[in-house]
Enzyme design. Structure first.
Site, PDB file in Angstrom:
ATOM      1  N   ARG A  58      67.750 -23.382  -6.479  1.00 25.43           N
ATOM      2  CA  ARG A  58      66.533 -22.835  -5.890  1.00 25.43           C
ATOM      3  C   ARG A  58      66.677 -21.326  -5.715  1.00 25.43           C
ATOM      4  NH1 ARG A  58      66.846 -24.487  -1.011  1.00 25.43           N
ATOM      5  NH2 ARG A  58      67.425 -22.441  -0.199  1.00 25.43           N
ATOM      6  N   TYR A 111      39.505 -15.679 -10.733  1.00 24.14           N
ATOM      7  CA  TYR A 111      39.839 -17.085 -10.914  1.00 24.14           C
ATOM      8  C   TYR A 111      39.484 -17.879  -9.653  1.00 24.14           C
ATOM      9  CZ  TYR A 111      42.912 -21.187 -11.105  1.00 24.14           C
ATOM     10  OH  TYR A 111      43.406 -22.459 -11.057  1.00 24.14           O
ATOM     11  N   ASP A 183      46.295  -8.929 -11.428  1.00 23.13           N
ATOM     12  CA  ASP A 183      46.497 -10.165 -12.182  1.00 23.13           C
ATOM     13  C   ASP A 183      46.330  -9.815 -13.656  1.00 23.13           C
ATOM     14  OD1 ASP A 183      46.265 -12.617 -13.511  1.00 23.13           O
ATOM     15  OD2 ASP A 183      45.300 -13.599 -11.817  1.00 23.13           O
ATOM     16  N   LYS A 208      49.592 -19.507 -19.295  1.00 25.18           N
ATOM     17  CA  LYS A 208      48.588 -19.071 -20.255  1.00 25.18           C
ATOM     18  C   LYS A 208      49.239 -18.398 -21.471  1.00 25.18           C
ATOM     19  CE  LYS A 208      45.622 -20.505 -17.111  1.00 25.18           C
ATOM     20  NZ  LYS A 208      46.382 -20.689 -15.862  1.00 25.18           N
TER      21      LYS A 208
END
Length: 388
Positions: A58, A111, A183, A208
């Site tokens: 992690r 978005y 973004d 994406k």
């Protein structure tokens, strides 16, 4: 791993960095591709004696670390961080930046999941927000408040492909003592470098264009400043929504072909936008590569090319738009974007349903295309038939 920026030769081009930056041959085997370290914990040489800084995956994992170095190099940043999703990256960033009572300026076109995070999650914890037209720096300046800690920008925006002036907004943010967050998902670092234009941090849904093959969910942050990058890394570990080794490996693999894929996405999108402009059943086309687009000159200045996303409004209203989505064959009806295959969707009912009734609500007659890398003549035929 506090500074991931200058690990490569300054003269190397993007295409070279995408393949090599942060991705040396494996020290143990000489493998030219970073292996998938599918491991949770690591042997220590005595208490606290870590080999290469790894103790628990992690906190850090070699496969993820390679991706994070690569992300930092591609965006020209000091620290890259990989997450389990784009929204996980956004959540980490906002909880690092904000405390109850703070304020954020958000775009009027963004978005739907980003809007939902502000309006349905962070608002409950005392974070306030104001919507502004980020394509107008004056509108953003007017929206700034004394406790504004971040100005959030998508450029090109989702789904109306508006273009915002990153350099001008960086000046607004600096005057306000706020961070400029960009973004960069729609453009990818191949087409646009927000940090070089003055942004403080870049956000990506690596699902994406970075991944590029519709087979992985991921997110990323890249910080311009080392100290802020360390703050983000602390919260990444404390909150735990990290990219797993296999997901990090898939994104790394996708990035290696990002440049050649984006060239094809852009070329195909330009042809499709031109066809849609001339089509009698199309009311309006949103694509920054069109000379009549309001942000065309700015996009030409701050982007290498105009991207692979095209949106358009259909004459006949919502029912006509839904019919186009249903009739398309090569354009697969589905959410997401940026994969090698072309997708079509109805934002009002799909990706932006959470923005219904808000200042970010999108037109019901809008169709959004993620233009893939298929033969463009086949894609043009498919759209003409869907519009017929």
């Amino acid at each position: 791993m506090t500074d991931q920026h200058n690990e490569h030769h300054p003269s190397e081009h993007f295409e070279t960095l995408a393949i090599h930056a942060g991705q040396p041959a494996d020290a143990g085997t000489g493998a030219v591709v970073t292996p998938i370290y599918q491991v949770s914990t690591y042997k220590q040489d005595g208490v606290g004696g870590l080999r290469g800084g790894y103790e628990y995956s992690r906190s850090a994992n070699p496969t993820r670390s390679a991706l994070e170095r690569n992300l930092a190099a591609l965006e020209g940043g000091r620290r890259g961080l990989a997450f389990a999703s784009g929204l996980a990256a956004e959540d980490c960033l906002l909880r690092t930046l904000l405390v109850p009572g703070d304020h954020v300026v958000i775009p009027n076109d963004a978005y739907g999941g980003t809007f939902r995070l502000f309006a349905r999650v962070l608002e409950r914890w005392g974070v306030t927000w104001t919507v502004a037209d980020t394509s107008d720096p004056g509108s953003v300046r007017d929206a700034v408040q004394p406790r504004t800690k971040a100005i959030w920008v998508e450029t090109p925006s989702n789904p109306l492909l508006a273009i915002s002036d990153i350099t001008a907004l960086a000046e607004v943010a600096q005057q306000a003592g706020a961070k400029l967050v960009v973004d960069n998902t729609f453009a990818s670092p191949y087409l646009q470098q927000p940090l070089a234009l003055g942004a403080d941090v870049v956000v990506h849904s690596t699902t994406k264009y970075m991944g590029g093959h519709s087979d992985v969910i991921g997110g990323a942050l890249v910080a311009a400043d080392t100290a802020f990058g360390e703050e983000l890394a602390y919260h990444q570990n404390a909150m735990g929504a990290v990219a797993g080794p296999f997901d990090a490996w898939l994104v790394s693999r996708g990035i290696k072909t990002l440049a050649v894929r984006m060239d094809r996405h852009c070329a195909n999108a330009e042809r499709i936008a031109a066809m849609l402009v001339a089509h009698p059943k199309v009311a309006e086309v949103y694509y920054p590569g069109l000379p009549e687009h309001a942000g065309h000159e700015l996009a030409a200045k701050q982007m290498k090319a105009f991207g692979g996303m095209v949106s358009f409004r259909v004459k006949g209203g919502e029912d006509a738009a839904l019919a186009v989505c249903d009739r398309a064959r090569l354009f697969t009806l589905g959410e997401s974007l940026g994969g090698v295959e072309s997708l079509i969707e109805h934002p009002s009912r799909m990706t932006h349903a959470s923005a219904a009734g808000s200042p970010l609500e999108v037109p019901a007659d809008l169709v959004r295309l993620s233009v893939g890398i298929e033969a463009v003549d086949d894609l043009l035929t498919d759209l003409r038939e869907a519009l017929a």
